[in-house]
Design a protein around this motif. Structure first.
Motif, PDB file in Angstrom:
ATOM      1  N   SER A   6       4.902  41.850  57.543  1.00 19.75           N
ATOM      2  CA  SER A   6       3.911  42.863  57.891  1.00 19.75           C
ATOM      3  C   SER A   6       3.944  43.113  59.393  1.00 19.75           C
ATOM      4  O   SER A   6       3.919  42.164  60.182  1.00 19.75           O
ATOM      5  N   ILE A   7       4.006  44.384  59.770  1.00 24.79           N
ATOM      6  CA  ILE A   7       3.975  44.764  61.178  1.00 24.79           C
ATOM      7  C   ILE A   7       2.847  45.773  61.370  1.00 24.79           C
ATOM      8  O   ILE A   7       2.877  46.865  60.802  1.00 24.79           O
ATOM      9  N   LEU A  60       0.842  43.239  65.816  1.00 27.53           N
ATOM     10  CA  LEU A  60       0.746  41.984  65.081  1.00 27.53           C
ATOM     11  C   LEU A  60       1.870  41.906  64.065  1.00 27.53           C
ATOM     12  O   LEU A  60       2.056  42.834  63.265  1.00 27.53           O
ATOM     13  N   ILE A  61       2.625  40.809  64.110  1.00 27.45           N
ATOM     14  CA  ILE A  61       3.735  40.587  63.183  1.00 27.45           C
ATOM     15  C   ILE A  61       3.466  39.303  62.412  1.00 27.45           C
ATOM     16  O   ILE A  61       3.277  38.244  63.014  1.00 27.45           O
ATOM     17  N   ARG A  62       3.441  39.393  61.088  1.00 29.02           N
ATOM     18  CA  ARG A  62       3.173  38.209  60.271  1.00 29.02           C
ATOM     19  C   ARG A  62       4.093  38.188  59.063  1.00 29.02           C
ATOM     20  O   ARG A  62       4.624  39.222  58.644  1.00 29.02           O
ATOM     21  N   THR A  63       4.275  36.999  58.499  1.00 33.87           N
ATOM     22  CA  THR A  63       5.109  36.831  57.314  1.00 33.87           C
ATOM     23  C   THR A  63       4.346  36.068  56.251  1.00 33.87           C
ATOM     24  O   THR A  63       3.489  35.235  56.563  1.00 33.87           O
ATOM     25  N   THR A  64       4.653  36.336  54.990  1.00 35.26           N
ATOM     26  CA  THR A  64       4.016  35.613  53.892  1.00 35.26           C
ATOM     27  C   THR A  64       4.820  34.394  53.454  1.00 35.26           C
ATOM     28  O   THR A  64       4.355  33.606  52.629  1.00 35.26           O
ATOM     29  N   ALA A 126      13.089  42.262  63.386  1.00 35.10           N
ATOM     30  CA  ALA A 126      11.862  43.050  63.522  1.00 35.10           C
ATOM     31  C   ALA A 126      11.155  42.742  64.825  1.00 35.10           C
ATOM     32  O   ALA A 126      10.646  43.651  65.511  1.00 35.10           O
ATOM     33  N   LEU A 127      11.119  41.480  65.189  1.00 38.16           N
ATOM     34  CA  LEU A 127      10.471  41.090  66.435  1.00 38.16           C
ATOM     35  C   LEU A 127      11.207  41.677  67.633  1.00 38.16           C
ATOM     36  O   LEU A 127      10.585  42.214  68.567  1.00 38.16           O
ATOM     37  N   GLU A 128      12.513  41.611  67.621  1.00 44.81           N
ATOM     38  CA  GLU A 128      13.305  42.200  68.705  1.00 44.81           C
ATOM     39  C   GLU A 128      13.084  43.705  68.797  1.00 44.81           C
ATOM     40  O   GLU A 128      13.018  44.266  69.904  1.00 44.81           O
TER      41      GLU A 128
END
Length: 268
Positions: A6-7, A60-64, A126-128
């Motif tokens: 999720s971004i 905000l960047i998160r992963t499940t 994705a973060l980059e």
């Protein structure tokens, strides 16, 4: 579209990364001897704790995906970030407390490579991409890697962990002024804190922190007692504990996030 990633994009010069808030065991769930053990060491509710940052324009960047499947904050080569100290691997084989995770053989090199391609690489791509997007808008940005852990994990550290654990890899990943500003806010909170103590910053902080290139990276490891009631011994009946409705550390976190944005905008 990646269903496990999720971004939430904003245009302020700040990214909050949440690599360990997930509990999904994905297609390897059957390999774990206990699904509860495989989920126990998540950074429970940290993304909810910092949800306010979106209102400040942060990304905000998160992963499940559970860290037991693959740890997105470890060196992808498998090299230890803390040589000589107890830690967990890129694809952990034990919990923080040393309990074995797998019912049979742990993942071999081919399986580790598969998980790295399936989850680690897309997360960091994705973060980059978000770093590049915001650097096109701002001369300086802050990457804030958000974590938490139980206050007592004897295998990893002695006694009670300080409430706020700031990691900058000895000052290498961000400007001294930013590190000092965050530390001063933690000190003023009345709660314990340490800079570059047991948690000096994981792979994300160390890999992306290039202050001379406009990317300031800082890790914050929170002791969970600041936002939930920790049981004496976590069990399937009491863990994870719910997030407190009014966490005592929330005002300080709001100040820290504001300070990171102000610093990136040139107003330290």
């Amino acid at each position: 579209m990646i269903d496990w990633l999720s971004i939430e994009r904003g245009n302020a010069p700040l990214i909050l990364a949440f690599p360990h808030v997930g509990s999904d065991l994905a297609d390897v769930a059957a390999q774990f001897r206990s699904p509860w053990l495989a989920r126990r060491d998540a950074d429970w509710w940290v993304d909810r704790l910092y949800a306010f940052a979106a209102d400040r324009g942060a990304t905000l960047i998160r992963t499940t995906i559970s860290r037991s499947v693959i740890d997105l904050n470890r060196d992808p080569s498998g090299a230890s970030l803390y040589p000589g100290q107890a830690t967990t691997a890129l694809c952990p084989t034990t919990t923080f407390d040393g309990d074995p995770l797998y019912a049979a053989a742990p993942p071999d090199e081919a399986e580790i490579a598969r998980r790295r391609d399936r989850w680690f690489t897309p997360y960091h791509d994705a973060l980059e991409a978000e770093i590049a997007r915001l650097r096109a808008l701002h001369p300086h940005i802050v990457l804030y890697d958000a974590h938490s852990i139980r206050s007592h994990v004897p295998r990893l550290f002695d006694d009670e962990l300080p409430q706020f654990n700031i990691g900058t890899d000895g000052g290498a990943t961000c400007d001294t002024a930013l590190e000092s500003a965050v530390a001063a806010l933690c000190a003023a909170s009345g709660h314990s804190h340490v800079v570059n103590g047991r948690f000096r910053g994981g792979w994300t902080t160390r890999h992306y922190g290039r202050p001379e290139q406009g990317v300031q990276a800082i890790q914050m490891e929170l002791a969970m007692r600041g936002y939930l009631t920790e049981p004496g011994e976590p069990t399937p009946a009491n863990w994870p504990a719910p997030i407190d409705p009014d966490p005592v550390i929330l005002p300080t976190l709001r100040q820290i996030i504001a300070a990171c944005i102000d610093f990136a905008k040139g107003r330290p």
